[in-house]
Design a protein around this motif. Structure first.
Motif: not given
Length: 885
Positions: A332-339
């Motif tokens: 899961l690559i940066d699923p929450f937009g927090d890097g």
């Protein structure tokens, strides 16, 4: 499994080292001390024999509880060991001497089987809310977590808002403890020596045996005196061959990988379970030097070498290994937009998943060990005392270097009293292959039990705490009192602190490995030579005058009295009894179906699933008797008891799984029929007064009134199995009655020429309705009569008949007992018994050993009428040694 020394696997009784008396100022005393102090310093050679003496010692070793850091309630009692040691030495001629030693240790309690991070959960019984099969849980297939630096991570659940796993680092280590049922080790050895004017040679050997281990050893030693006996050189050689035949815990074997040992042919399946076998050989040599520096100082030095080969691992120690694939990639690559990246199971990208597994430890099959030691003894006239200082250095090719410092101060106080305070410090480095646990940077195979994953581990590995780096510091004191007539009583206490921080230079194991322990001991020594020396001035009276001449069979107590005021008797009494053969109901053989349905309870409740197959009991008693007047004798009789029982299965538990009570107890059947049971320790202590009611030269009547104090443990329990408590061991395997018991006896003896005879009625009345565990043993009444013929002045034989009646157990255990066998039910105890005994009696009539008597009696069952269902009785043996002066 015996208690072991700090960094070896050699059994030790953990008793404080004895210091020889050192209070004289003469050169002769130093010469004698030099001859007896060192002995032959190689394994299993024992202590140099003293002339015509006998020693008895009891010691108790007790560990404190370990810190489990809240991983589970600390309900497991730590290791404790009860030991007895008997020794006898006799001069056969003025040149030849013979010595015997007997040592018996019974240990029980929880001991570390592995070391691992606390988050591994090694001491938990449950995982994910489900009871595990292991007791304790070692490592069934289980997921653990580490960070990218392989530090253990503790999982705290998922964030309720994001579903992301919450983790924190937890590097705390902890021991995984396993509780074992009691086990007994017995060792017997002999020593035969020949003395010249300035030399001595000794040949010895013996056997040490326990349920899963046996060793046999021989040794050869010698001493040469020169420089007008101011210098002594000691030489020694020994050979030991040991066999391990360990039954692996059936609770744990499903979770422990044993492929390495299976491929080497050391694992085999038997009818009693999976066994690990191995053989070890030890060859040792030693060289020692004793130098008398002056009438006030003595110095000693010794050097020894031991070469060991074969199986040297511990079959009950486990190494935890965490297999971690370092190439795990978040999906899961940066699923929450927090890097930040995550795994699909909610783990942060810096948390790796690992698989925890367990392996039996592996140690090298070769070991070479050097020991260098020295002692300095200085006598101080001002204090009439002596200082002993000892140092020992040990080095082996496992990487263990150890240092031992010990000092004691021997202070005579007058009137035969001596007090000896001591201090001891020990430090060792860790073995090269020691690690608390292993990290393997590879994924584990899916077919773990049949895979070669063990090849991914180092060649050798162990997490045994005894191979770690640590130190111990102890302080203790012993007090002895030497009485007239050659008797010495001694008692001692020593307290130890075991800590990684006490290691020289620090850097030892963490505080999770810290614990404390103590050793308490008491001993009795009789020096026949001292008594003989006292008689040299014309006190050579015949020792038979101290008691009437009628010979008493070894199995009879309280039938004779000392008839001279101030007389003293010390003695040792051994009794062995066994049950084997058929199960009986009354006097008839009971079939297995009858035992299943009626031996435990009704046809629908408390069925029997197992039955006793064999049981044996060994009882060691010390007799101490004193005659304050010619009509009264006072007697103290401490006891040490150990028992063994083997079981057999008589019913298929699956056929009764649905019957009440719940079938959890059936999980114990495998343990019962495979491992057997042992108990041992201090029994009840007897205190008696013997009164002379009537006495002529040929006829005597005496009355005995006594009580036994409930010093024997009646709360002995079986170990947990399959996450189910074992509960109480059965009534017959407890170490005492648990009640105060009144024990009267009325005895008559008579004699005419070479013939003598006697009769006695005795009984046991329980003075309490129940003991601390909720029950009371049945009362006993016994009558016996015997006849004896004196073949020689020193030798007689006897024939005896005995009738005994004992009631059933009253009450029942006030806690859990897994009722699976007839022996678990109070109704199946007691009965009526008829026996016949055949005895031999011998005594020494003159010389330094005059007053010593030996008696043996073999007791054979004639008829039996048991209460309920019980195992058939086998023959019994009684042996006594007494010394009257």
């Amino acid at each position: 499994m015996a208690v072991t020394d700090e960094h070896t696997d050699q059994p030790t009784n953990h008793a404080p080292a004895k210091s020889p008396a050192f209070a004289t100022q003469t050169l002769q005393a130093f010469t004698v001390a030099a001859q007896i102090l060192l002995g032959v310093q190689v394994p299993n050679t024992g202590v140099a024999a003293e002339d015509d003496s006998a020693d008895f010692q009891y010691s108790h070793y007790q560990e404190g509880k370990r810190n489990l850091y809240g991983s589970r309630p600390d309900s497991r009692n730590p290791i404790e060991v009860d030991s007895i040691h008997g020794r006898a030495n006799a001069m056969l001629t003025d040149r030849i001497k013979l010595g015997f030693n007997y040592v018996q240790d019974t240990w029980s309690g929880a001991t570390p089987i592995a070391t691992a991070p606390l988050v591994f959960g090694g001491n938990h019984r449950y995982t994910s809310g489900t009871a595990t099969g292991a007791s304790p849980f070692i490592s069934p297939p289980n997921t653990m977590y580490v960070d990218r630096n392989f530090n253990p991570m503790q999982y705290h659940g998922d964030d309720p808002n994001t579903g992301i796993g919450l983790f924190s680092q937890n590097r705390q280590l902890v021991h995984t403890l396993s509780t074992a049922s009691p086990e007994t080790r017995r060792q017997g050895d002999f020593r035969l020596g020949y003395e010249w004017d300035e030399a001595e040679a000794n040949l010895g050997g013996g056997v040490s045996s326990e349920r899963d281990y046996e060793s046999r050893f021989v040794n050869l030693g010698g001493r040469i005196d020169f420089n007008q006996k101011l210098t002594s050189l000691n030489l020694g050689l020994s050979y030991t061959n040991s066999d391990t035949n360990a039954l692996l815990d059936h609770d744990a074997t499903p979770y422990i990988n044993v492929r390495a040992y299976r491929e080497s042919g050391q694992i085999r399946s038997t009818t009693t379970g999976t066994r690990l076998t191995g053989t070890k050989e030890d060859i040792a040599a030693s060289l020692g030097l004793t130098q008398i520096l002056s009438k006030d100082a003595l110095i000693q030095a010794d050097l020894s070498f031991t070469h060991s080969s074969g199986y040297m691992a511990n079959p009950y120690k486990v190494m935890e290994a965490l297999f971690v694939d370092p190439n795990q990639i978040p999906d899961l690559i940066d699923p929450f937009g927090d890097g930040k990246d995550y795994f699909s199971d909610g783990r942060p990208a810096d948390v790796l998943k690992g698989d925890l597994r367990a392996f039996l430890e592996k140690r090298p099959t070769l070991r070479n060990q050097w020991n260098l030691g020295g002692r300095y003894v200085q006598y101080f006239h001002t204090f009439d005392a002596a200082l002993h200082f000892d140092y020992r250095f040990s080095h082996d090719d496992w990487g263990i270097n150890s240092h031992t410092f010990e000092a004691d101060w021997v202070q005579p106080l007058g009137s035969g009293w001596t007090v000896t305070p001591r201090v001891r410090y020990y430090s060792q480095d860790a073995a090269d292959f020691y690690k608390p646990y292993l990290l393997v940077n590879q994924a584990v195979s899916s077919n773990f039990t049949t895979s070669n994953d063990y090849r991914k581990l180092p060649d050798y590995y162990s997490s045994d705490q005894r191979l770690s780096g640590y130190g111990t510091l102890s302080g203790g004191i012993s007090v002895s009192k030497q009485f007239a007539k050659g008797i010495t009583l001694e008692t001692g206490f020593e307290y130890y602190t075991h800590s990684g921080s006490l290691k020289i230079g620090g850097n030892g194991e963490g505080n999770y490995s810290n614990f404390n322990y103590f050793v308490a001991n008491a001993g009795l020594k009789v020096n026949f030579s001292a008594v003989g020396a006292g008689k040299a001035g014309g006190e050579h009276h015949h020792h038979a005058h101290h008691h009437h001449g009628a010979e008493i069979p070894a199995g009879v107590m309280f039938a004779h009295m000392m008839d001279q005021a101030d007389a003293v008797m010390v003695g040792y009494r051994y009794m062995y009894s066994a049950q084997a053969g058929d199960m009986l109901r009354g006097s008839s053989v009971a079939s297995d179906p009858a035992i299943v349905n009626f031996g435990c309870g009704s046809a629908n409740i408390d069925k029997c699933f197992i039955a006793p197959e064999r049981m044996s009991m060994h009882m060691h008693m010390l007799d101490l008797m004193y005659a304050p007047t010619d009509w009264l004798n006072l007697m103290l009789m401490p006891q040490f008891v150990d028992m063994d029982m083997d079981m057999r299965q008589i019913a298929d538990p699956a056929a009764y799984a649905g019957l009440p009570p719940p079938p959890n107890k059936l999980n114990h059947i495998t343990h019962h029929i495979s491992a057997g049971h042992s108990t041992g320790g201090v029994g009840d202590t007897g205190m008696y007064a013997l009164f002379k009611l009537f006495g002529t030269p040929d006829h005597h009547v005496n009355l005995t009134l006594g009580v036994t104090a409930p010093t024997g443990d009646v709360s002995n329990r079986l170990r947990r199995n399959h996450a189910v408590d074992g509960g109480f061991n059965d009534y017959g395997m407890q170490l005492g009655s648990g009640t105060w018991d009144f024990k009267p006896a009325l005895s008559y003896t008579g004699q005419n020429g070479e013939w003598s005879w006697g009769a006695q009625v005795n009984g046991t009345k329980r003075l309490d309705n129940k003991n601390a565990s909720g029950y009371a043993l049945g009362d006993i009444i016994q009558s016996t009569a015997w006849g004896s013929y004196q073949w020689l002045d020193w030798l007689s034989t006897s024939v005896r008949g005995v009738y005994t009646a004992q009631g059933a157990v009253r009450g029942q255990f006030n806690g859990l007992i897994q009722t699976m066998a007839p022996s678990d039910f109070p109704k199946n105890y007691g009965g009526q018994y008829w026996d016949v005994g055949f005895g031999v009696n011998a005594r020494v009539l003159s010389g330094d050993l005059a007053g010593n008597s030996l008696s043996f009696e073999w007791l054979e069952p004639v008829a039996t009428k048991q209460n309920g269902y019980q195992l058939e009785r086998d023959a019994a043996l009684a042996a006594t040694w007494t010394y009257v002066f």
